[in-house]
Design a protein around this motif. Structure first.
Motif, PDB file in Angstrom:
ATOM      1  N   ALA A 179       0.823  -1.216   0.000  1.00 52.58           N
ATOM      2  CA  ALA A 179       0.000   0.000   0.000  1.00 52.58           C
ATOM      3  C   ALA A 179       0.855   1.263   0.000  1.00 52.58           C
ATOM      4  O   ALA A 179       0.356   2.354   0.271  1.00 52.58           O
ATOM      5  N   GLN A 180       2.163   1.096  -0.287  1.00 50.06           N
ATOM      6  CA  GLN A 180       3.100   2.198  -0.493  1.00 50.06           C
ATOM      7  C   GLN A 180       3.351   3.019   0.773  1.00 50.06           C
ATOM      8  O   GLN A 180       3.421   4.241   0.752  1.00 50.06           O
ATOM      9  N   PHE A 181       3.506   2.321   1.874  1.00 51.57           N
ATOM     10  CA  PHE A 181       3.884   2.964   3.124  1.00 51.57           C
ATOM     11  C   PHE A 181       5.385   3.179   3.159  1.00 51.57           C
ATOM     12  O   PHE A 181       6.156   2.321   2.731  1.00 51.57           O
ATOM     13  N   GLY A 235      -2.304   4.401  15.334  1.00 51.53           N
ATOM     14  CA  GLY A 235      -1.806   5.630  15.932  1.00 51.53           C
ATOM     15  C   GLY A 235      -1.388   6.699  14.951  1.00 51.53           C
ATOM     16  O   GLY A 235      -1.037   7.811  15.357  1.00 51.53           O
ATOM     17  N   LEU A 236      -1.407   6.414  13.632  1.00 56.38           N
ATOM     18  CA  LEU A 236      -1.050   7.434  12.641  1.00 56.38           C
ATOM     19  C   LEU A 236      -2.240   8.328  12.314  1.00 56.38           C
ATOM     20  O   LEU A 236      -3.384   7.883  12.346  1.00 56.38           O
ATOM     21  N   CYS A 237      -1.951   9.568  11.969  1.00 54.42           N
ATOM     22  CA  CYS A 237      -2.978  10.455  11.420  1.00 54.42           C
ATOM     23  C   CYS A 237      -3.181  10.119   9.943  1.00 54.42           C
ATOM     24  O   CYS A 237      -2.213   9.860   9.225  1.00 54.42           O
ATOM     25  N   PRO A 238      -4.423  10.132   9.470  1.00 59.00           N
ATOM     26  CA  PRO A 238      -4.650   9.859   8.044  1.00 59.00           C
ATOM     27  C   PRO A 238      -3.893  10.794   7.109  1.00 59.00           C
ATOM     28  O   PRO A 238      -3.564  10.390   5.986  1.00 59.00           O
ATOM     29  N   ASN A 239      -3.617  12.042   7.549  1.00 60.90           N
ATOM     30  CA  ASN A 239      -2.873  12.937   6.658  1.00 60.90           C
ATOM     31  C   ASN A 239      -1.383  12.607   6.613  1.00 60.90           C
ATOM     32  O   ASN A 239      -0.631  13.187   5.827  1.00 60.90           O
ATOM     33  N   ALA A 240      -0.937  11.657   7.444  1.00 58.76           N
ATOM     34  CA  ALA A 240       0.464  11.211   7.393  1.00 58.76           C
ATOM     35  C   ALA A 240       0.671  10.119   6.353  1.00 58.76           C
ATOM     36  O   ALA A 240       1.774   9.945   5.844  1.00 58.76           O
ATOM     37  N   THR A 277       7.956   7.301   7.808  1.00 56.64           N
ATOM     38  CA  THR A 277       6.794   7.893   8.473  1.00 56.64           C
ATOM     39  C   THR A 277       6.674   7.390   9.904  1.00 56.64           C
ATOM     40  O   THR A 277       6.424   8.160  10.833  1.00 56.64           O
ATOM     41  N   ALA A 278       6.815   6.101  10.101  1.00 58.00           N
ATOM     42  CA  ALA A 278       6.721   5.452  11.416  1.00 58.00           C
ATOM     43  C   ALA A 278       7.063   3.984  11.210  1.00 58.00           C
ATOM     44  O   ALA A 278       7.328   3.539  10.095  1.00 58.00           O
ATOM     45  N   LYS A 279       7.061   3.215  12.297  1.00 52.23           N
ATOM     46  CA  LYS A 279       7.230   1.779  12.148  1.00 52.23           C
ATOM     47  C   LYS A 279       5.968   1.195  11.506  1.00 52.23           C
ATOM     48  O   LYS A 279       4.886   1.757  11.599  1.00 52.23           O
ATOM     49  N   HIS A 280       6.128   0.047  10.876  1.00 54.29           N
ATOM     50  CA  HIS A 280       5.036  -0.511  10.093  1.00 54.29           C
ATOM     51  C   HIS A 280       3.789  -0.814  10.929  1.00 54.29           C
ATOM     52  O   HIS A 280       2.670  -0.734  10.432  1.00 54.29           O
ATOM     53  N   ASN A 281       3.971  -1.185  12.203  1.00 53.47           N
ATOM     54  CA  ASN A 281       2.800  -1.523  13.020  1.00 53.47           C
ATOM     55  C   ASN A 281       1.843  -0.345  13.146  1.00 53.47           C
ATOM     56  O   ASN A 281       0.624  -0.524  13.246  1.00 53.47           O
TER      57      ASN A 281
END
Length: 317
Positions: free
Chosen positions: A66-68, A227-232, A72-76
């Protein structure tokens, strides 16, 4: 039908290195269709640093598809947004607010530390989820937390506290122990206190009494996801994926005889799918192997290409 450029995924389709050599010997008998495709395929093996990903290799692969970006953060931390995207619920979320889910789980003492059973293995009905949520919502008063309905297996968690993005996925925790991943970050102190109260509330809850009468484990805790924001990060549509999960249970129980029997049944389904030359993904907890059939060349009639996948399978490096 499986179209070109799609994926066929066999979760726990990659036996761990300790048993891989023995399994390879059995493939001609149990999975000749798969074996023939593997022998014609280009192979890549990816090892996952669980301390960094904090999720299984399959979850890591899904997030990458999904192109993460790991920057940005750890995958979890991306797993809740991925689930929302799969359920087509992203548009309902506040773009600048951390998106958390909690998963309904069972936690029990075990020889090597507390063990966790994830929601997918608990057979939770919508009615059970609703009654447990209603009880938990009453407990939220006076805490930094609010719980809202989401699905039978997950609820949305709203919080005034900044929870750390370090909670490992329930799938990973279920394969290890809760003790390995129980976060002692000071920022999660309120959450630990709240979960302890939830566990006491659910200890003799009528829903759990009913479940135990019918031989089901009680739903006695909550496990945070995301825990991520959707805009991230906005999960991007991935290739078409067909997932076979039948190997997972026998692999996790290390019942390799039943694993091979399940593989035999999967192999019978693969023949019409592999005609379209999909990519394959085989995973275990710490590795995933991706394979793509190579175009047939004239000289392959005289010189068979070296099946590199066997070396990857055995070494898992």
């Amino acid at each position: 039908m499986t179209a070109a450029n799609s994926y066929i995924v066999l979760t726990e389709g990659l036996p761990p290195a300790t048993i891989a050599a023995e399994i390879i010997k059995q493939l001609p008998h149990y999975a000749p269709t798969l074996l023939n495709y593997l022998d014609q395929s280009k192979s890549d093996m990816t090892a996952i640093d669980l301390s960094q990903s904090r999720c299984t290799a399959f979850e890591y692969w899904q997030v990458n598809q999904a192109q993460f970006s790991a920057s940005t953060a750890k995958h979890n931390a991306a797993l809740a947004l991925l689930l929302a995207a799969q359920q087509q619920n992203l548009s309902k979320l506040a773009s600048d607010r951390p998106f958390w889910l909690v998963e309904l789980v069972h936690i029990a003492p075990a020889r090597d530390g507390a063990a966790l059973i994830p929601a997918k293995d608990l057979l939770i009905s919508q009615e059970q989820s609703h009654d447990l949520l209603r009880s938990a919502q009453a407990l939220c008063e006076g805490t930094p937390f609010q719980l809202k309905p989401w699905s039978a297996t997950h609820w949305q968690l709203l919080s005034d506290s900044d929870l750390p993005l370090s909670f490992a996925s329930s799938a990973l925790v279920s394969r290890t122990t809760v003790n390995d991943w129980w976060d002692q970050d000071p920022n999660s102190r309120d959450w630990r206190r709240f979960v302890n109260e939830i566990q006491m509330l659910y200890f003799d809850h009528p829903i759990n009494q009913q479940r135990q009468q019918h031989g089901y484990p009680p739903i006695n805790s909550l496990w945070p996801v995301g825990g991520l924001c959707p805009n991230a990060w906005q999960p991007q549509p991935a290739s078409s994926v067909q997932i076979f999960t039948e190997l997972s249970e026998p692999a996790l129980r290390q019942d390799w005889g039943r694993w091979l029997e399940q593989l035999r049944m999967i192999d019978q389904q693969l023949a019409p799918l592999l005609v379209h030359n999909p990519s394959l993904m085989l995973s275990n907890t710490t590795h995933y192997q991706t394979l793509q059939a190579q175009p047939k060349r004239v000289w392959h009639r005289f010189i068979k290409p070296t099946p590199v996948w066997r070396n990857h399978w055995l070494a898992q490096s």
